[in-house]
Design an enzyme around this catalytic site. Structure first.
Site, PDB file in Angstrom:
ATOM      1  N   ALA A  16       0.841  -1.198   0.000  1.00  0.00           N
ATOM      2  CA  ALA A  16       0.000   0.000   0.000  1.00  0.00           C
ATOM      3  C   ALA A  16       0.876   1.247   0.000  1.00  0.00           C
ATOM      4  O   ALA A  16       2.054   1.207   0.369  1.00  0.00           O
ATOM      5  CB  ALA A  16      -0.926   0.009   1.211  1.00  0.00           C
ATOM      6  N   ASP A  17       0.270   2.343  -0.398  1.00  0.00           N
ATOM      7  CA  ASP A  17       0.941   3.640  -0.348  1.00  0.00           C
ATOM      8  C   ASP A  17      -0.098   4.694   0.007  1.00  0.00           C
ATOM      9  O   ASP A  17      -1.234   4.630  -0.471  1.00  0.00           O
ATOM     10  CB  ASP A  17       1.601   3.978  -1.686  1.00  0.00           C
ATOM     11  CG  ASP A  17       2.479   5.221  -1.585  1.00  0.00           C
ATOM     12  OD1 ASP A  17       3.454   5.180  -0.810  1.00  0.00           O
ATOM     13  OD2 ASP A  17       2.203   6.219  -2.264  1.00  0.00           O
ATOM     14  N   THR A  18       0.284   5.633   0.861  1.00  0.00           N
ATOM     15  CA  THR A  18      -0.634   6.674   1.319  1.00  0.00           C
ATOM     16  C   THR A  18      -0.001   8.049   1.143  1.00  0.00           C
ATOM     17  O   THR A  18       1.155   8.257   1.514  1.00  0.00           O
ATOM     18  CB  THR A  18      -0.996   6.469   2.801  1.00  0.00           C
ATOM     19  OG1 THR A  18      -1.589   5.176   2.980  1.00  0.00           O
ATOM     20  CG2 THR A  18      -1.974   7.539   3.274  1.00  0.00           C
TER      21      THR A  18
END
Length: 223
Positions: free
Chosen positions: A88-90
Site C-alpha cells: 500500500a501507499d498513502t
C-alpha cells in the site's frame, strides 16, 4: 490512470481457488499497517520492500499512490511467488499540492501549518497480488480530513508526541490525532494507511481470512 502510462496490471483479476490458505506477506515497514491487519485477526509475515517511494508532480494523487503500491508489491512478489502479497501507499493532498513525508522537523512543522484549518484528501492505494496464479486486485480509497486551527505551540506539542518523519502530511490519525483533527469523512483506517473495509473483502477472494477465534479490533473511526 491508464495502463499505457504506468504499465500497471489489470485492476482486478481473481486468483484460482486455493485448497489451503496460502502464506500472506505484508510488503511494508509501516507499523500502522501491521497493527491494522493484526488487529483485524490476520496472520502474516512482514517483508519491507527495498526501494524508494517515487514522488512526481506530474502524477495525480491517485496515480502516484497506485504507482508506488504496485512497485512495492511487485518487488516482494518476485521473491515470494507462492505468497499473497499486499502492498500500500498513502499520500496527502491539499488542493492540487501532493504532500509526502517530511524530511525533518522543520518541514513537518511547515506541513502542519499549511494543513491548519483546512480540509485535505488522504489517498491510500492497495495492491494484492499472487504471482503464481496471476491473481491481482488493485484499488484505492480517498478520505477527507479537516484540521483544527493550529498555532505554533499546538504544533510543537503535537510533534513532541509523535514521529512525523514516516507519515505523509507529518501526522497520524490514530492516537493523539484528535488534538489536530476536527473531522474525517470516509474511511478512518484509510487515513491510518490501509482501508480495511475494502481490504478485508479483497483478501477473502484470495483465500486470506482472519482467524475465526480472534476478536477483530479495528480503530474507532471517531476523532
Amino acid at each position: 490512470m491508464s495502463a499505457a502510462r504506468t504499465g500497471i496490471l489489470q485492476a482486478t483479476r481473481l486468483p484460482l481457488r486455493y485448497r489451503a490458505m496460502p502464506s500472506f506477506v505484508l510488503a511494508s515497514s509501516s507499523p500502522r499497517r501491521a497493527a491494522l491487519l493484526s488487529g483485524a485477526g490476520f496472520e502474516f509475515e512482514i517483508a519491507p520492500p527495498r526501494l524508494a517511494e517515487k514522488f512526481d508532480a506530474a502524477f495525480t494523487l491517485r496515480e502516484l499512490t497506485l504507482w508506488n503500491a504496485i512497485r512495492k508489491g511487485m518487488s516482494i512478489a518476485q521473491t515470494r511467488p507462492d505468497a499473497v502479497v499486499i502492498a500500500a501507499d498513502t499520500l496527502v493532498a491539499l488542493g492540487n499540492e501532493i504532500i509526502g513525508k517530511p524530511s525533518d522537523l522543520e518541514e513537518a512543522t511547515q506541513m502542519l501549518q499549511r494543513l491548519s484549518g483546512q480540509t485535505h484528501e488522504v489517498c491510500s492505494a492497495v495492491l494484492i497480488y499472487h504471482r503464481t496464479s496471476g491473481g491481482s486486485s488493485l484499488f484505492h480509497d480517498i478520505s477527507r480530513v479537516r484540521f483544527r486551527r493550529l498555532n505554533r505551540a499546538m504544533i510543537s506539542r503535537y510533534l513532541a508526541k509523535v514521529n512525523p518523519l514516516d507519515k505523509a502530511g507529518a501526522y497520524a490519525a490514530q492516537g493523539t490525532g484528535a488534538e489536530i483533527i476536527a473531522k474525517i469523512e470516509g474511511s478512518f483506517t484509510n487515513v491510518v494507511g490501509l482501508p480495511m473495509e475494502r481490504t478485508i473483502a479483497a483478501l477473502a477472494k484470495f483465500g486470506i481470512r482472519p482467524k475465526a477465534d480472534r476478536e477483530r479490533q479495528l480503530p474507532n473511526r471517531r476523532v
